[in-house]
Write an enzyme that holds these catalytic residues in place. Structure first.
Site, short mmCIF file in Angstrom:
data_model
loop_
_atom_site.label_atom_id
_atom_site.label_comp_id
_atom_site.label_asym_id
_atom_site.label_seq_id
_atom_site.Cartn_x
_atom_site.Cartn_y
_atom_site.Cartn_z
CE LYS A 112 -4.69 -2.28 1.87
NZ LYS A 112 -5.61 -1.47 3.24
CE LYS A 195 -6.25 -7.57 -1.51
NZ LYS A 195 -6.96 -7.71 -0.21
CE LYS A 198 -11.59 -1.82 0.41
NZ LYS A 198 -12.10 -2.42 2.07
P1 ADP Z 1 -10.09 -4.96 0.78
O1 ADP Z 1 -9.23 -6.21 0.79
O2 ADP Z 1 -10.94 -5.33 -0.39
O3 ADP Z 1 -9.52 -3.66 1.05
P2 ADP Z 1 -10.74 -5.22 3.66
O4 ADP Z 1 -8.95 -4.72 3.96
O5 ADP Z 1 -11.90 -5.00 4.48
O6 ADP Z 1 -10.61 -5.32 2.20
O7 ADP Z 1 -11.14 -6.85 3.67
C1 ADP Z 1 -12.07 -7.58 4.77
C2 ADP Z 1 -11.52 -8.66 4.57
O8 ADP Z 1 -12.14 -9.05 3.29
C3 ADP Z 1 -10.49 -8.95 5.24
O9 ADP Z 1 -11.03 -10.66 6.13
C4 ADP Z 1 -9.95 -10.43 3.58
O10 ADP Z 1 -9.07 -11.09 4.48
C5 ADP Z 1 -10.80 -10.17 3.24
N1 ADP Z 1 -10.11 -10.14 1.34
C6 ADP Z 1 -10.93 -9.15 0.54
N2 ADP Z 1 -10.43 -9.08 -0.24
C7 ADP Z 1 -10.72 -10.37 -0.13
C8 ADP Z 1 -10.39 -11.26 -1.82
N3 ADP Z 1 -9.92 -10.97 -2.49
N4 ADP Z 1 -9.97 -12.96 -1.34
C9 ADP Z 1 -10.73 -13.58 -0.50
N5 ADP Z 1 -10.01 -12.62 0.57
C10 ADP Z 1 -10.79 -11.43 0.58
NA NA Z 2 -7.63 -6.81 2.55
#
Ligand code: ADP
Ligand code: NA
Length: 328
Positions: A112, A195, A198
């Site tokens: 990041k 992955k 967002k």
């Molecule tokens: P992002 O990764 O979109 O910023 P968050 O950090 O808020 O979202 O993640 C929230 C939850 O969703 C965490 O437990 C994270 O491991 C899971 N997660 C996020 N993206 C994925 C993905 N592409 N596949 C599986 N789990 C995910």
């Molecule tokens: Na994440």
């Protein structure tokens, strides 16, 4: 009953299928087998710059979506992180037993901050994993249901819990990650090696729970696959098709093998079209329920206020013990 804790950031207008399939869907059954604490982690959401009004709205939409997917305030504790000040208080203590080098090794921070530029990345982004450590340890969680990308942060949590226990006396439960193997990493529809996230480069790569069904169907139809025709699961050579099969299987409960048989001799087009319908059927009731909670702001506030009270009762007890152990 063993404890479980997990959180999600209110940093988008909707959760996406990666969040849901990787983590959130696992939160639902754990309500019955565990004493479950689930939070919308708004303190984590201010590490990269934000608009206050947007954050306030996204926090509500996030809580409403959690209720809509089946988080039940009667069977779990649902709350907003900033309403429980002990999170920030414990984070300070844990930061003081974390090595600078140790924190510097967190790959999510490296990724990041590389994107933002070293001078623009905040100290909050750097210490984010330590706040996450505090989130988990405050509730003496035995398990933390998350996606694969969080494994390193849970490892740090375990290390710091053990370090604190050894230095100051047994205080914290050492938690384990609870990762669903099949859906641990849902990938981006436009870049099936990355992955779904967002912060992805293309909005067409992510399917959001609150997307209009026609819009998600269109995104799925234009998902990047390969030049072959055969619908078979092969994560290495056919990551795009494999990702679609993973999503399909996780949403319907059908096995990948059964799907391969169903689509044998048919093309990717059929798979994509029918997955679009599966996603629409899945998201429609979630969208209706989310709207219902957003249309009743008093009820939503009440649920979150009760959740914060329940969470604080546990968190304040842990913090009191911690303060005592460290000489406050
Ligand atoms: P992002 O990764 O979109 O910023 P968050 O950090 O808020 O979202 O993640 C929230 C939850 O969703 C965490 O437990 C994270 O491991 C899971 N997660 C996020 N993206 C994925 C993905 N592409 N596949 C599986 N789990 C995910
Ligand atoms: Na994440």
């Amino acid at each position: 009953m063993p404890r479980v804790l997990s959180g999600i950031q209110p940093t988008a207008d909707s959760f996406h299928l990666g969040n849901y399939l990787g983590a959130l869907r696992n939160w639902i059954p754990l309500q019955d087998t565990h004493d479950a604490f689930y939070c919308v982690v708004d303190l984590h959401a201010i590490t990269a710059g934000h608009d206050p009004a947007v954050l306030r709205q996204r926090t509500r939409v996030s809580a409403a979506q959690l209720l809509a997917i089946g988080i039940d305030p009667e069977r779990s504790t649902l709350f907003v992180q900033s309403q429980v000040p002990e999170h920030a208080q414990l984070a300070w203590v844990m930061g003081c037993i974390t090595g600078f080098g140790e924190a510097s090794r967190m790959t999510q921070f490296k990724d990041k901050s590389a994107k933002q530029g070293a001078d623009r990345a905040s100290v909050g982004l750097f210490t984010y994993p330590i706040l996450q450590v505090a989130d988990i340890l405050l509730y003496q969680a035995d398990e933390v249901p998350v996606g694969e990308d969080q494994r390193q942060h849970i490892e740090l949590t375990r290390d710091l819990a053990q370090r604190f226990n050894t230095t100051f006396g047994d205080t914290f439960t050492v938690p384990k990650p609870h990762i669903l193997k099949e859906t641990a990493k849902i990938t981006d529809l436009q870049d099936p090696t990355a992955k779904m996230s967002k912060s992805a480069s293309s909005p067409n790569g992510i399917v959001e729970l609150l997307d209009d069904p026609a819009k998600s169907a269109k995104k799925i139809r234009s998902a990047v696959t390969d030049t072959g025709r055969e619908v078979v699961f092969d994560a290495e050579n056919k990551p795009g098709v494999s990702n679609l099969l993973t999503i399909y299987s996780a949403l319907t409960g059908e096995t990948i093998a059964a799907l391969e048989t169903r689509y044998a001799g048919r093309g990717y087009g059929d798979l994509k079209k029918e997955l679009g319908e599966v996603v629409a059927d899945f998201t429609r009731p979630i969208q209706e329920q989310t709207k219902k909670y957003l249309d009743n702001p008093g009820e939503l506030d009440e649920i979150l206020a009760i959740g914060a009270r329940k969470a604080r009762a546990v968190a304040s007890e842990t913090l009191r013990t911690v303060y005592d152990r460290i000489g406050f």
